[in-house]
Design a protein around this motif. Structure first.
Motif, mmCIF file in Angstrom:
data_model
loop_
_atom_site.group_PDB
_atom_site.id
_atom_site.type_symbol
_atom_site.label_atom_id
_atom_site.label_comp_id
_atom_site.label_asym_id
_atom_site.label_seq_id
_atom_site.Cartn_x
_atom_site.Cartn_y
_atom_site.Cartn_z
ATOM 1 N N ALA A 320 46.318 44.586 37.835
ATOM 2 C CA ALA A 320 45.116 44.545 37.001
ATOM 3 C C ALA A 320 44.821 43.109 36.553
ATOM 4 N N HIS A 321 43.537 42.810 36.471
ATOM 5 C CA HIS A 321 43.057 41.511 36.018
ATOM 6 C C HIS A 321 42.245 41.688 34.736
ATOM 7 N N ASP A 322 42.140 40.617 33.977
ATOM 8 C CA ASP A 322 41.176 40.574 32.882
ATOM 9 C C ASP A 322 39.902 39.908 33.376
ATOM 10 N N SER A 394 27.866 33.088 31.485
ATOM 11 C CA SER A 394 28.031 32.811 32.913
ATOM 12 C C SER A 394 28.264 34.109 33.688
ATOM 13 N N GLU A 395 28.421 33.976 34.977
ATOM 14 C CA GLU A 395 28.850 35.099 35.800
ATOM 15 C C GLU A 395 30.296 35.474 35.418
ATOM 16 N N PRO A 396 30.752 36.669 35.767
ATOM 17 C CA PRO A 396 32.132 37.049 35.417
ATOM 18 C C PRO A 396 33.162 36.258 36.224
ATOM 19 N N GLU A 397 34.333 36.119 35.652
ATOM 20 C CA GLU A 397 35.496 35.585 36.366
ATOM 21 C C GLU A 397 36.688 36.487 36.049
ATOM 22 N N PHE A 398 37.406 36.877 37.088
ATOM 23 C CA PHE A 398 38.570 37.761 36.923
ATOM 24 C C PHE A 398 39.832 36.910 36.991
ATOM 25 N N ILE A 399 40.701 37.067 36.000
ATOM 26 C CA ILE A 399 41.909 36.243 35.929
ATOM 27 C C ILE A 399 43.146 37.147 36.032
ATOM 28 N N PRO A 400 44.161 36.732 36.811
ATOM 29 C CA PRO A 400 45.301 37.602 37.137
ATOM 30 C C PRO A 400 46.367 37.622 36.035
ATOM 31 N N THR A 401 46.050 38.250 34.923
ATOM 32 C CA THR A 401 46.981 38.265 33.792
ATOM 33 C C THR A 401 48.238 39.081 34.076
ATOM 34 N N ALA A 436 36.615 38.114 42.279
ATOM 35 C CA ALA A 436 36.243 39.503 41.981
ATOM 36 C C ALA A 436 36.886 40.467 42.975
ATOM 37 N N PRO A 437 37.064 41.734 42.562
ATOM 38 C CA PRO A 437 37.725 42.716 43.428
ATOM 39 C C PRO A 437 36.762 43.443 44.345
ATOM 40 N N VAL A 438 37.332 44.079 45.340
ATOM 41 C CA VAL A 438 36.635 45.120 46.104
ATOM 42 C C VAL A 438 36.900 46.437 45.390
ATOM 43 N N VAL A 439 35.852 47.212 45.190
ATOM 44 C CA VAL A 439 35.964 48.543 44.586
ATOM 45 C C VAL A 439 35.364 49.528 45.577
ATOM 46 N N GLN A 440 36.152 50.490 46.023
ATOM 47 C CA GLN A 440 35.670 51.391 47.070
ATOM 48 C C GLN A 440 36.377 52.731 47.004
ATOM 49 N N THR A 441 35.730 53.709 47.635
ATOM 50 C CA THR A 441 36.322 55.025 47.790
ATOM 51 C C THR A 441 35.880 55.568 49.138
ATOM 52 N N ARG A 442 36.408 56.712 49.508
ATOM 53 C CA ARG A 442 35.994 57.366 50.742
ATOM 54 C C ARG A 442 35.342 58.693 50.402
ATOM 55 N N TYR A 443 34.256 58.979 51.091
ATOM 56 C CA TYR A 443 33.543 60.236 50.887
ATOM 57 C C TYR A 443 33.144 60.782 52.252
ATOM 58 N N GLN A 444 33.677 61.971 52.585
ATOM 59 C CA GLN A 444 33.405 62.617 53.877
ATOM 60 C C GLN A 444 33.677 61.659 55.031
ATOM 61 N N GLY A 445 34.816 60.969 54.951
ATOM 62 C CA GLY A 445 35.257 60.092 56.036
ATOM 63 C C GLY A 445 34.610 58.728 56.062
ATOM 64 N N PHE A 460 38.880 55.590 42.796
ATOM 65 C CA PHE A 460 38.463 54.372 43.479
ATOM 66 C C PHE A 460 39.636 53.391 43.577
ATOM 67 N N ASP A 461 39.763 52.763 44.740
ATOM 68 C CA ASP A 461 40.717 51.671 44.906
ATOM 69 C C ASP A 461 40.066 50.400 44.360
ATOM 70 N N ILE A 462 40.824 49.613 43.623
ATOM 71 C CA ILE A 462 40.347 48.356 43.058
ATOM 72 C C ILE A 462 41.368 47.298 43.442
ATOM 73 N N PHE A 463 40.993 46.361 44.298
ATOM 74 C CA PHE A 463 41.972 45.362 44.739
ATOM 75 C C PHE A 463 41.342 43.973 44.805
ATOM 76 N N PHE A 464 42.164 42.976 44.483
ATOM 77 C CA PHE A 464 41.717 41.605 44.243
ATOM 78 C C PHE A 464 42.277 40.637 45.285
ATOM 79 N N PRO A 465 41.581 39.534 45.521
ATOM 80 C CA PRO A 465 42.189 38.428 46.274
ATOM 81 C C PRO A 465 43.062 37.596 45.338
#
Length: 522
Positions: A320-322, A394-401, A436-445, A460-465
């Protein structure tokens, strides 16, 4: 948001705009609450609502979640007469710019640890962004990793030497992947996701490369460790563990005899799978040195004095990031909190940084000399600030706390470790923001990407670089040790048996796939 939407559809005219919004909502991927939204539009149209009112209702309901949908159903069924009467009224001009379902901001602060004590979804509370994300991914009952995670692993090692090229490799995997999808297409958990990682796709050769690195470091360790001790977090199916122990048993039997392999796994579901995977190996008995510990590394409290290797493969991305934003005038950072209403709606708000972990990360980061791209002066930014109605943040920034918490645990409880971390260093199709993360899920394949992390927890999967160069510098300050950053190709060219994954055309998928991966080793 409504003003933006109205401007976007201006060229269509008001009636066409309302129809376009309705069509857009009706064709999105999530069926139940979109159907309710479409029903509201049809009911309003039958009552003679104006096109502008239809557009307001459509926009207001774009972000329906299941809790909100159930509330709307209750209203339409007449179970809440007062609310139902209110919904029958035509919206006023002011309602075009406000959501009447949003109440006062909650004041009760809740952490992910507190949320884990209850099986119910969090409501009427405010959470730091990292707590909201951690709860969404790791809650023991409804968290994503507690119910929807499936790690794809080919049933047998891929026969690279008999495949023509990378295209044939992709087709080979595609058929295996289809079989997995067909197996789970009737699963009631519509958001079940299937991951694929280099450890799984290139087994055992990828794990063998990690094992060779470990053996090289172990044999040249001046501290003279009596036995090989390994700790791995987030071990997935246990494939890397299996491959490393297989390699040691076959090529380094003396080291293998006294090897101790410890898996620290927060997910009880995955820790169970790792144990079964170990039992399924082609050994006559379970290796006595393997320990599977169902515990979060963030809760680790035992001192490990002896030299050891600490492995985290494809783990940091789900830490998780802040989220912070910077005041445009002062440049000072503001921390993000997620406001969760009593009916489960989410919105974000910003306040001066008061969280000690966020402040510690920002202080350490400033010592490295790193400057956020959002803090760098630019001509475009100066022009934007002069424009009327310009943004004040500003735009958001995600920090790896949470990555910093890991560094602290290493310094406190694993003082003699050697680090092996691998993960994404960049991602596409992320939500807006820096890191920023990728946020995604799968629906009907089908994969359904999202434009916000404020999504219903658990589905939803939430994953960061990871910025590996910045992580290296933070690691130096937090742990006091030097480390090296390598691309995945550089690591594999040094330690892997590349002939084993070469196709008949000479291409090597293990080198060309996952080029957005890096290693940090110490």
């Amino acid at each position: 948001m409504l003003a933006i939407a109205a401007t976007h559809w201006r060229g269509l005219g008001a009636p066409a705009a309302a129809r376009a919004v309705a069509r857009h909502a009706a064709t999105r991927s999530i069926s139940y609450w979109d159907a309710m939204h479409q029903r509201q539009l049809e009911d309003a149209r039958n009552k003679g609502a104006s096109s502008l009112q239809l557009l307001a209702w459509a926009t207001r309901n774009m972000a329906l979640n299941p809790l909100r949908a159930r509330r709307q159903v209750a209203r339409e069924d007449g179970s809440a007469a007062a609310d139902g009467a209110a919904d029958d009224q035509m919206p006023t001009f002011a309602s075009l710019f406000t959501d009447p379902l949003i109440g006062p901001a909650p004041t009760q602060r809740t952490t992910a640890a507190e949320a884990a004590q209850s099986s119910a979804q969090v409501t009427d509370a405010r959470m730091l962004t990292r707590d909201f994300i951690h709860n969404s991914l790791y809650h023991p009952i409804y968290g994503y990793f507690s119910k929807n995670a499936y790690i794809f692993s080919p049933p047998e090692p891929v026969p690279f030497n008999s495949l023509k090229d990378s295209y044939a490799f992709m087709n080979y995997l595609g058929q295996l992947y289809k079989e997995v999808e067909d197996e789970y297409k009737h699963d009631s958990k519509i958001a079940r996701q299937t991951w694929h990682t280099p450890t799984e796709l290139f087994r055992p050769h990828y794990g063998y490369a990690v094992a060779r690195h470990i053996v090289d470091q172990f044999k040249t360790d001046a501290r003279g460790a009596r036995h090989l001790s390994i700790y791995e977090i987030g071990a997935g199916n246990g494939t890397l563990m299996t491959n490393i122990l297989d390699y040691l048993a076959q090529h380094e039997p003396e080291i293998y005899k006294t090897t101790e392999y410890n898996i620290v796994e927060i997910s009880s579901k995955l820790s169970s799978r790792q144990s079964r995977s170990k039992l399924a190996r082609q050994f006559t008995a379970r290796h006595a040195g393997v320990n599977i510990i169902n515990k979060s590394i963030f809760d680790w409290d035992q001192l490990v004095k002896e030299p050891c290797f600490f492995i985290a493969m494809e783990v940091l991305d789900n830490f998780a990031h802040d989220m912070i934003r910077y005041d445009i005038e002062s440049g000072k950072p503001l921390q993000s909190v997620v406001l969760i209403s009593d009916n489960g709606d989410f919105r974000d708000a910003y306040e001066p940084v008061s969280d000690p972990l966020i402040q510690k990360y920002l202080d350490l980061r400033s010592q490295t000399g790193y400057v956020s791209p959002l803090q760098r002066p630019s001509l475009l930014g100066a022009v934007k600030r002069l424009m009327p109605f310009s943004a004040n943040l500003s735009e958001p920034e995600f920090i790896p706390t949470h990555a910093l918490v890991l560094m602290d645990r290493l310094a406190q409880f694993f003082p003699n470790h050697r680090l092996i971390i691998s993960d994404f260093d960049w991602l596409s199709h992320t939500v807006p923001g820096v890191n920023a993360p990728v946020v995604q899920t799968r629906y009907q394949g089908e994969m359904v990407p999202c434009t916000t992390f404020l999504v219903y927890p658990g589905w939803f999967d939430i994953f960061f670089p990871t910025n590996f160069e910045l992580l290296r510098d933070i690691y130096k300050l937090a742990v006091g040790r030097d480390s090296t950053v390598l691309t995945q190709r550089e690591f594999l060219e040094k330690h892997a048996n590349l002939a084993a994954t070469r196709t008949t055309s000479g291409e090597n998928p293990m080198l060309t796939f996952y080029e957005n991966f890096k290693f940090i080793i110490s």
